[in-house]
Design an enzyme around this catalytic site. Sequence first.
Site, PDB file in Angstrom:
ATOM      1  N   TYR A 153       0.864  -1.190   0.000  1.00 51.09           N
ATOM      2  CA  TYR A 153       0.000   0.000   0.000  1.00 51.09           C
ATOM      3  C   TYR A 153       0.889   1.225   0.000  1.00 51.09           C
ATOM      4  CZ  TYR A 153      -3.279   3.554   1.746  1.00 51.09           C
ATOM      5  OH  TYR A 153      -4.046   4.685   1.906  1.00 51.09           O
ATOM      6  N   ASP A 248       9.266   2.810  -0.655  1.00 51.66           N
ATOM      7  CA  ASP A 248       8.270   3.497   0.164  1.00 51.66           C
ATOM      8  C   ASP A 248       8.605   3.156   1.610  1.00 51.66           C
ATOM      9  OD1 ASP A 248       6.157   4.289   1.662  1.00 51.66           O
ATOM     10  OD2 ASP A 248       4.605   3.501   0.329  1.00 51.66           O
ATOM     11  N   LYS A 276       4.945   9.441   8.495  1.00 49.74           N
ATOM     12  CA  LYS A 276       4.717   8.928   9.853  1.00 49.74           C
ATOM     13  C   LYS A 276       5.716   9.479  10.890  1.00 49.74           C
ATOM     14  CE  LYS A 276       2.132   5.027   8.083  1.00 49.74           C
ATOM     15  NZ  LYS A 276       0.749   4.934   8.465  1.00 49.74           N
TER      16      LYS A 276
HETATM   17  N1  PLP Z   1       2.986   4.258   2.257  1.00 46.97           N
HETATM   18  C1  PLP Z   1       2.902   3.373   3.252  1.00 46.97           C
HETATM   19  C2  PLP Z   1       3.876   2.236   3.289  1.00 46.97           C
HETATM   20  C3  PLP Z   1       1.938   3.504   4.247  1.00 46.97           C
HETATM   21  O1  PLP Z   1       1.861   2.601   5.227  1.00 46.97           O
HETATM   22  C4  PLP Z   1       1.039   4.597   4.173  1.00 46.97           C
HETATM   23  C5  PLP Z   1      -0.021   4.741   5.190  1.00 46.97           C
HETATM   24  O2  PLP Z   1      -0.297   3.899   5.987  1.00 46.97           O
HETATM   25  C6  PLP Z   1       1.170   5.509   3.130  1.00 46.97           C
HETATM   26  C7  PLP Z   1       2.153   5.311   2.180  1.00 46.97           C
HETATM   27  C8  PLP Z   1       0.257   6.680   3.041  1.00 46.97           C
HETATM   28  O3  PLP Z   1       0.546   7.589   4.063  1.00 46.97           O
HETATM   29  P1  PLP Z   1      -0.566   8.629   4.559  1.00 46.97           P
HETATM   30  O4  PLP Z   1      -1.641   7.825   5.202  1.00 46.97           O
HETATM   31  O5  PLP Z   1       0.175   9.529   5.494  1.00 46.97           O
HETATM   32  O6  PLP Z   1      -1.047   9.347   3.342  1.00 46.97           O
END
Ligand code: PLP
Length: 436
Positions: A153, A248, A276
């Site tokens: 994700y 990511d 985060k």
């Molecule tokens: N990338 C990863 C690996 C994530 O776990 C998340 C959110 O949980 C995101 C991107 C998206 O981040 P945000 O919820 O701050 O938009």
Amino acid sequence: MKTEIFHQSEESNSSSKLFERALRTIPGGVNSPVRAFRSVGGTPFFTERASGSQLVTSDGKSLIDYVCAWGPAIHGHNHPLIRGAIERALEKGTSFGTPNPYEVEMAELIVELVPSIERVRVVNSGTEATMSCIRLARGATARDKIVKFAGCYHGHVDSLLVKAGSGALTFGHPTSAGIPRSFSRETIVIPFNDLEALDRAFAEHGKSIAGVIVEPYPANNALILPQPGFLEALRKRCSEHDALLIFDEVMTGFRVSLGGAQEREGVLPDLTALGKIIGGGLPVGAFGGSETIMRELAPDGPVYQAGTLSGNPLAMAAGIEALNLLRRDPPYKRLNTLGRHVKHSLEAIAKDLGIPLQVPQMGSMFALIFSDGPILNDRDVSDSRTDQFNKVFRSCLENGVYLPPSAYETCFISSAHSEEDIDKTIAIIGAALREL
Ligand code: PLP
């Protein structure tokens, strides 16, 4: 009607009453879908306040928290030094719309700590960070296609909100209404840990692949760990085909080590998305890479990216304090010891009970997957007994432990969790396993 709302009594602030009210004005009663508890059943509790390892609900109940704000709270909730940093920044103003000194300090910290980043731009969420990486990869390579892995994700970015179709190598199908098919056709989805599928993707589409995006330790599908050599092979294939490798690290950045998964694995991506932890609990994301690639970004280059509140001084102050705390006193060794203790204890209890349970663990992240294993990709997770996870979730919640409200999420330990918290949690999960 409106006056009625403003005269709510204290009792009407119970979670169930708040949820009833929320349903009248907020879609599904929540501002992010997983909070609605649809996957585990029941209705969500509301949090009144949080401190250290504990949440206190609007019903006055204390819970040992393993969601940790979905990852940011590595120091536990409401850390006094982070609160102090926000308070000091607040005295100077909330937003300036000009560059501010905190932004420079934040960028310097990220460049110092994350091995592959020479230049970094700050945004407001993880979604913005991955979206910007994708645009930059396309702009820098003048190619359109992106490879992603099923079960990873990357936020709710149109071209990444895509799941695999049938077959090992597929163009994705949107996982949400509202995404044009033409967008998802630019995304090739393959199984994690499957190098043959990656090779087929490059063989068929190599000249049009701008980049490969991956969560180095996929943590949005319970927790899946890479097979030895998998991340190295990704690096090699991307270099051979002039495609950019995008890590990511929104979840893993500063969570698995100071330099993230790339430092732990010794594999350097071309672009990294962060989020985060770097916000210290306030809304922040960031993305970075080499000076050459980042020069493609406006105002220096042709790839446009911007943000009214990007680099907000309160968010920067919180994030800088969170990162400095990690740098001054790295908690990773202790967090890994606690994580391993959870893994080994729960696997031993389950084994005694004859319950198939896998507890993949990476430092302070772990997941409960009710399966014989091994867990190599998203299929292995979706084939697991999520009904058993849901039962364990409910039993834990009744007994004071808050696990993520979905079998597909990862649990986080913070440095505020005590050994006592962990042992109590193992006992409570153990009791839940006995009830299955
Ligand atoms: N990338 C990863 C690996 C994530 O776990 C998340 C959110 O949980 C995101 C991107 C998206 O981040 P945000 O919820 O701050 O938009």
